[in-house]
Design an enzyme around this catalytic site. Sequence first.
Site, short mmCIF file in Angstrom:
data_model
loop_
_atom_site.label_atom_id
_atom_site.label_comp_id
_atom_site.label_asym_id
_atom_site.label_seq_id
_atom_site.Cartn_x
_atom_site.Cartn_y
_atom_site.Cartn_z
N THR A 77 0.88 -1.17 0.00
CA THR A 77 0.00 0.00 0.00
C THR A 77 0.92 1.22 0.00
OG1 THR A 77 -1.68 -1.17 1.28
CG2 THR A 77 -1.85 1.23 1.20
N LYS A 95 -7.39 1.94 -3.25
CA LYS A 95 -7.08 1.53 -1.87
C LYS A 95 -7.26 2.72 -0.91
CE LYS A 95 -5.15 -0.86 1.57
NZ LYS A 95 -5.60 -2.09 2.18
N LYS A 108 -0.03 5.42 8.17
CA LYS A 108 0.68 5.56 6.88
C LYS A 108 -0.34 5.72 5.76
CE LYS A 108 1.84 1.68 4.96
NZ LYS A 108 1.31 1.13 3.73
N1 NAP Z 1 -1.13 -6.51 7.57
C1 NAP Z 1 -2.29 -6.26 6.99
O1 NAP Z 1 -3.37 -6.62 7.51
C2 NAP Z 1 -2.34 -5.52 5.66
C3 NAP Z 1 -3.56 -5.48 4.97
C4 NAP Z 1 -3.60 -4.83 3.73
C5 NAP Z 1 -2.47 -4.20 3.24
N2 NAP Z 1 -1.30 -4.23 3.95
C6 NAP Z 1 -0.12 -3.56 3.39
O2 NAP Z 1 0.77 -4.55 2.90
C7 NAP Z 1 2.12 -4.10 3.06
C8 NAP Z 1 2.91 -5.12 3.90
O3 NAP Z 1 2.25 -5.27 5.16
P1 NAP Z 1 2.70 -6.42 6.20
O4 NAP Z 1 1.66 -6.42 7.26
O5 NAP Z 1 3.03 -7.67 5.48
O6 NAP Z 1 4.05 -5.76 6.77
P2 NAP Z 1 5.22 -6.44 7.63
O7 NAP Z 1 4.75 -7.71 8.29
O8 NAP Z 1 5.81 -5.37 8.48
O9 NAP Z 1 6.27 -6.87 6.49
C9 NAP Z 1 6.96 -5.92 5.74
C10 NAP Z 1 7.89 -6.66 4.80
O10 NAP Z 1 8.62 -5.69 4.03
C11 NAP Z 1 10.01 -5.89 4.21
N3 NAP Z 1 10.68 -4.58 4.15
C12 NAP Z 1 10.27 -3.44 4.76
N4 NAP Z 1 11.11 -2.43 4.47
C13 NAP Z 1 12.06 -2.94 3.66
C14 NAP Z 1 13.19 -2.39 3.03
N5 NAP Z 1 13.51 -1.09 3.15
N6 NAP Z 1 13.96 -3.21 2.27
C15 NAP Z 1 13.64 -4.51 2.13
N7 NAP Z 1 12.57 -5.10 2.71
C16 NAP Z 1 11.79 -4.31 3.47
C17 NAP Z 1 10.15 -6.56 5.55
O11 NAP Z 1 11.38 -7.24 5.66
P3 NAP Z 1 11.94 -7.73 7.11
O12 NAP Z 1 11.29 -9.07 7.35
O13 NAP Z 1 13.38 -7.81 6.94
O14 NAP Z 1 11.52 -6.69 8.11
C18 NAP Z 1 8.94 -7.51 5.50
O15 NAP Z 1 9.21 -8.64 4.70
C19 NAP Z 1 2.05 -2.71 3.70
O16 NAP Z 1 2.11 -1.72 2.72
C20 NAP Z 1 0.68 -2.72 4.38
O17 NAP Z 1 0.13 -1.41 4.52
C21 NAP Z 1 -1.21 -4.89 5.15
#
Ligand code: NAP
Length: 289
Positions: free
Chosen positions: A97, A172, A240
Amino acid sequence: MAKTAFIGLGVMGYPMAGHLKTGGHEVTVYNRTTAKAERWAAEHGGSYAPTPREAAQGAEFVFVCVGNDDDLRAVVLGDDGAFAGMSTGAVLVDHTTASAEVARELAEVGGQCGVEVIDAPVSGGQAGAENGALTVMCGGEAATFDKAAPVIDCFAKACILMGPAGAGQLTKMVNQICIAGLLQGLSEGMNFGQKAGLDMEKVIEVISKGAAQSWQMDNRASTMCAGKFDFGFAVDWMRKDLGIALAEAKGNGARLPVTALVDQFYAQVQARGGQRWDTSSLIQLLAED
Ligand SMILES: NC(=O)c1ccc[n+]([C@@H]2O[C@H](COP(=O)([O-])OP(=O)(O)OC[C@H]3O[C@@H](n4cnc5c(N)ncnc54)[C@H](OP(=O)(O)O)[C@@H]3O)[C@@H](O)[C@H]2O)c1
């Protein structure tokens, strides 16, 4: 069956990449914290690479799901980014997102290197990712979308092309704007009912059959009343997302008075230590006043 790469094995990406593998596709993953990539490869039988560039080499489709605009640029652009490894005609599908601006930027830079790009943010949360039932809102060229959609279907219950690059991210934003106001209304209703001494399980049972029904009511009203917030979609992520929507509205002239207010309420939740609480934690601010 396609040769794919998946970059970013977080709460969302880890199970999404798993669905690609069980869907019969070849999957190479990359994750900044390598231990997660090792765990994924051991669990699903795919392979992992040390950089996004190496993961993307030879892939027909490269999926990305990282945190925000900066994270996205970090894994896609630059010498070790996905674009550097992708071949002409390969497709990058971004599930982060992020802003519409970065979606257009990646589409433009991708176009210069012969890579096609779809911005494809998702809705449905962790449960949607684990159950392969996400809603995917796409922006990009129709021919690119037609190629990518059957692969995205591995983890989607709906996948729709909304318009050109950035249109998925704009959709979104609409989604998050709708949720923000709704969650504040639900919080006020639940808090009012509790203060009035009503049996809230019975209240939820009856009003969820009527016009007040929503996904948030079906999935969050009971836990809100019980003060449970250690699951779901984190307040930090919501701030965010609302920040992205508020910035976009400055450009297009849309008024977002309730969204701006709810964003400030979420800032209060963060100040109380609720950065990782679920977005339904807005009710805490009412309960404790
Ligand atoms: N969680 C939800 O319910 C949900 C629902 C809809 C949309 N989203 C969106 O989906 C996206 C991911 O969400 P999530 O919940 O999966 O987040 P998360 O669990 O915090 O995972 C983030 C991922 O991105 C990687 N990452 C972050 N910064 C990075 C960088 N600078 N370089 C390389 N890798 C990086 C992290 O690696 P590491 O493992 O090394 O930290 C991890 O694999 C976000 O944009 C969020 O807004 C989330």
